[in-house]
Design a protein around this motif. Sequence first.
Motif, mmCIF file in Angstrom:
data_model
loop_
_atom_site.group_PDB
_atom_site.id
_atom_site.type_symbol
_atom_site.label_atom_id
_atom_site.label_comp_id
_atom_site.label_asym_id
_atom_site.label_seq_id
_atom_site.Cartn_x
_atom_site.Cartn_y
_atom_site.Cartn_z
ATOM 1 N N ALA A 1 15.428 0.675 -2.090
ATOM 2 C CA ALA A 1 14.163 1.414 -1.987
ATOM 3 C C ALA A 1 13.826 1.925 -3.379
ATOM 4 O O ALA A 1 14.701 2.414 -4.094
ATOM 5 C CB ALA A 1 14.282 2.570 -0.995
ATOM 6 N N PHE A 2 12.571 1.797 -3.768
ATOM 7 C CA PHE A 2 12.169 2.216 -5.108
ATOM 8 C C PHE A 2 10.706 2.639 -5.108
ATOM 9 O O PHE A 2 9.958 2.371 -4.159
ATOM 10 C CB PHE A 2 12.399 1.091 -6.125
ATOM 11 N N ARG A 3 10.331 3.296 -6.190
ATOM 12 C CA ARG A 3 8.945 3.729 -6.342
ATOM 13 C C ARG A 3 8.114 2.556 -6.863
ATOM 14 O O ARG A 3 8.440 1.961 -7.885
ATOM 15 C CB ARG A 3 8.869 4.933 -7.288
ATOM 16 N N GLU B 1 5.230 2.252 -8.360
ATOM 17 C CA GLU B 1 4.647 2.320 -9.691
ATOM 18 C C GLU B 1 5.699 2.088 -10.777
ATOM 19 O O GLU B 1 5.403 1.506 -11.821
ATOM 20 C CB GLU B 1 3.954 3.661 -9.905
ATOM 21 N N VAL B 2 6.944 2.502 -10.507
ATOM 22 C CA VAL B 2 8.011 2.291 -11.492
ATOM 23 C C VAL B 2 8.383 0.813 -11.562
ATOM 24 O O VAL B 2 8.566 0.255 -12.646
ATOM 25 C CB VAL B 2 9.247 3.149 -11.142
ATOM 26 N N PHE B 3 8.486 0.167 -10.415
ATOM 27 C CA PHE B 3 8.799 -1.264 -10.381
ATOM 28 C C PHE B 3 7.777 -2.061 -11.173
ATOM 29 O O PHE B 3 8.122 -2.968 -11.943
ATOM 30 C CB PHE B 3 8.849 -1.752 -8.935
ATOM 31 N N LEU B 4 6.512 -1.734 -11.006
ATOM 32 C CA LEU B 4 5.455 -2.488 -11.669
ATOM 33 C C LEU B 4 5.379 -2.212 -13.169
ATOM 34 O O LEU B 4 4.716 -2.943 -13.899
ATOM 35 C CB LEU B 4 4.108 -2.198 -11.004
ATOM 36 N N MET B 5 6.062 -1.165 -13.637
ATOM 37 C CA MET B 5 6.143 -0.891 -15.069
ATOM 38 C C MET B 5 7.092 -1.852 -15.784
ATOM 39 O O MET B 5 7.003 -2.041 -16.991
ATOM 40 C CB MET B 5 6.675 0.538 -15.309
ATOM 41 N N MET B 6 8.022 -2.451 -15.033
ATOM 42 C CA MET B 6 9.101 -3.224 -15.632
ATOM 43 C C MET B 6 8.637 -4.600 -16.086
ATOM 44 O O MET B 6 7.739 -5.196 -15.482
ATOM 45 C CB MET B 6 10.240 -3.390 -14.623
ATOM 46 N N PRO B 7 9.254 -5.141 -17.139
ATOM 47 C CA PRO B 7 8.950 -6.516 -17.546
ATOM 48 C C PRO B 7 9.406 -7.479 -16.457
ATOM 49 O O PRO B 7 10.554 -7.409 -15.994
ATOM 50 C CB PRO B 7 9.763 -6.695 -18.837
ATOM 51 N N VAL C 1 14.737 10.156 -9.580
ATOM 52 C CA VAL C 1 15.386 8.981 -8.976
ATOM 53 C C VAL C 1 14.340 7.899 -8.761
ATOM 54 O O VAL C 1 13.363 8.096 -8.033
ATOM 55 C CB VAL C 1 16.081 9.339 -7.649
ATOM 56 N N GLY C 2 14.543 6.741 -9.392
ATOM 57 C CA GLY C 2 13.593 5.649 -9.259
ATOM 58 C C GLY C 2 14.016 4.588 -8.276
ATOM 59 O O GLY C 2 13.201 3.785 -7.823
ATOM 60 N N LEU C 3 15.329 4.577 -7.924
ATOM 61 C CA LEU C 3 15.866 3.509 -7.073
ATOM 62 C C LEU C 3 16.997 4.043 -6.214
ATOM 63 O O LEU C 3 17.859 4.786 -6.700
ATOM 64 C CB LEU C 3 16.400 2.362 -7.950
ATOM 65 N N ALA C 4 16.997 3.671 -4.939
ATOM 66 C CA ALA C 4 18.143 3.869 -4.054
ATOM 67 C C ALA C 4 18.656 2.474 -3.697
ATOM 68 O O ALA C 4 17.923 1.661 -3.129
ATOM 69 C CB ALA C 4 17.750 4.639 -2.796
ATOM 70 N N ALA C 5 19.897 2.189 -4.068
ATOM 71 C CA ALA C 5 20.441 0.840 -3.935
ATOM 72 C C ALA C 5 21.547 0.795 -2.891
ATOM 73 O O ALA C 5 22.470 1.623 -2.921
ATOM 74 C CB ALA C 5 20.980 0.360 -5.285
ATOM 75 N N GLY C 6 21.463 -0.154 -1.983
ATOM 76 C CA GLY C 6 22.529 -0.358 -1.022
ATOM 77 C C GLY C 6 23.756 -0.960 -1.682
ATOM 78 O O GLY C 6 23.648 -1.819 -2.558
ATOM 79 N N GLN C 7 24.938 -0.497 -1.254
ATOM 80 C CA GLN C 7 26.209 -1.007 -1.757
ATOM 81 C C GLN C 7 26.998 -1.505 -0.553
ATOM 82 O O GLN C 7 27.425 -0.705 0.292
ATOM 83 C CB GLN C 7 26.983 0.080 -2.500
ATOM 84 N N ARG C 8 27.214 -2.816 -0.490
ATOM 85 C CA ARG C 8 27.796 -3.410 0.705
ATOM 86 C C ARG C 8 29.277 -3.114 0.854
ATOM 87 O O ARG C 8 30.037 -3.167 -0.114
ATOM 88 C CB ARG C 8 27.574 -4.922 0.693
ATOM 89 N N VAL C 9 29.669 -2.828 2.082
ATOM 90 C CA VAL C 9 31.086 -2.731 2.450
ATOM 91 C C VAL C 9 31.302 -3.654 3.647
ATOM 92 O O VAL C 9 30.379 -3.923 4.413
ATOM 93 C CB VAL C 9 31.493 -1.282 2.809
ATOM 94 N N ARG D 1 0.820 -1.206 0.000
ATOM 95 C CA ARG D 1 0.000 0.000 0.000
ATOM 96 C C ARG D 1 0.857 1.260 0.000
ATOM 97 O O ARG D 1 0.325 2.371 -0.043
ATOM 98 C CB ARG D 1 -0.930 0.009 1.216
ATOM 99 N N GLY D 2 2.173 1.094 0.059
ATOM 100 C CA GLY D 2 3.061 2.237 0.088
ATOM 101 C C GLY D 2 3.459 2.702 -1.300
ATOM 102 O O GLY D 2 3.649 1.885 -2.207
ATOM 103 N N ALA D 3 3.608 4.020 -1.469
ATOM 104 C CA ALA D 3 4.089 4.567 -2.739
ATOM 105 C C ALA D 3 5.567 4.247 -2.928
ATOM 106 O O ALA D 3 6.044 4.109 -4.052
ATOM 107 C CB ALA D 3 3.862 6.073 -2.773
ATOM 108 N N ILE D 4 6.297 4.128 -1.820
ATOM 109 C CA ILE D 4 7.706 3.722 -1.833
ATOM 110 C C ILE D 4 7.809 2.346 -1.192
ATOM 111 O O ILE D 4 7.214 2.088 -0.140
ATOM 112 C CB ILE D 4 8.580 4.733 -1.067
ATOM 113 N N VAL D 5 8.562 1.461 -1.835
ATOM 114 C CA VAL D 5 8.803 0.117 -1.304
ATOM 115 C C VAL D 5 10.283 -0.018 -0.997
ATOM 116 O O VAL D 5 11.137 0.337 -1.832
ATOM 117 C CB VAL D 5 8.376 -0.973 -2.308
#
Length: 253
Positions: free
Chosen positions: A171-173, A175-181, A127-135, A95-99
């Motif tokens: 973290a991503f939007r 609606e953008v995720f659901l647009m993807m194949p 910005v459609g995605l914030a991605a974690g980068q492991r250290v 139900r969130g706009a951001i997942v």
Amino acid sequence: MPFSDKALPDGTLAISIVVPVRNEAENIIPLIEEISEALGARRDYEIIYVNDGSTDTTGERLSAAMKRWPNLRQLKHGISSGQSAAVRSGVRAARGAIVATLDGDGQNNPAFLPELIRALEEGGERVGLAAGQRVGRKDTGFKKFQSRAANAVRSAILNDGTRDTGCGLKAFRREVFLMMPYFDGLHRFLPALMRREGFDVAYVEVIDRPRRSGVSNYGFFDRLWIGIMDLFGVWWLIRRKNPTPEVNEVTPK
């Protein structure tokens, strides 16, 4: 104190936390406690666990936890369908706009969730995605080697500008995720696919942790060849993407 759900005026929420799990019974309660602590100041989020065909007591632990945390939901797959399918089920039900997502084994520290969400929110619509980068990876030497090799090959072929796509913290939007194949393995190619759709990707360095208990449910050799086929499939999708035309509505003069 358990979190009390507070929906926005239209009945939606701002944030949905999606956690795919399979046979992670011992890790359920500690991780929910950490997620709640990390986001405790917010009053607009839910936690969705996607139980991907677990055969241990994961389902029972989650059902018991739902009595303590009213904002906790459990989705169940009848059979194990994989991490990408679990993430997609969670996003579709969100139900969130951001997942925001994280792995259910405890290696991803929920303390970084607010920073990921903030990076997405402050980036605005571009910005459609914030991605974690492991250290400070805590995996075995062999697992770190295979991860470095896979990331190097992926980066060379897709040129997605991402050092680490295997981190579950994202973290991503919605609606953008659901647009993807959709395809099995989608979660490993989110940066490249986000860029394909015309969005930027923000990066947040996160500190890896050892698995709290149990063993990994995702092997290397059982997905090696599928991963190679997925890689070239994503490359094909990017090559075949047509530029989005500028659209202007014509109004009567």
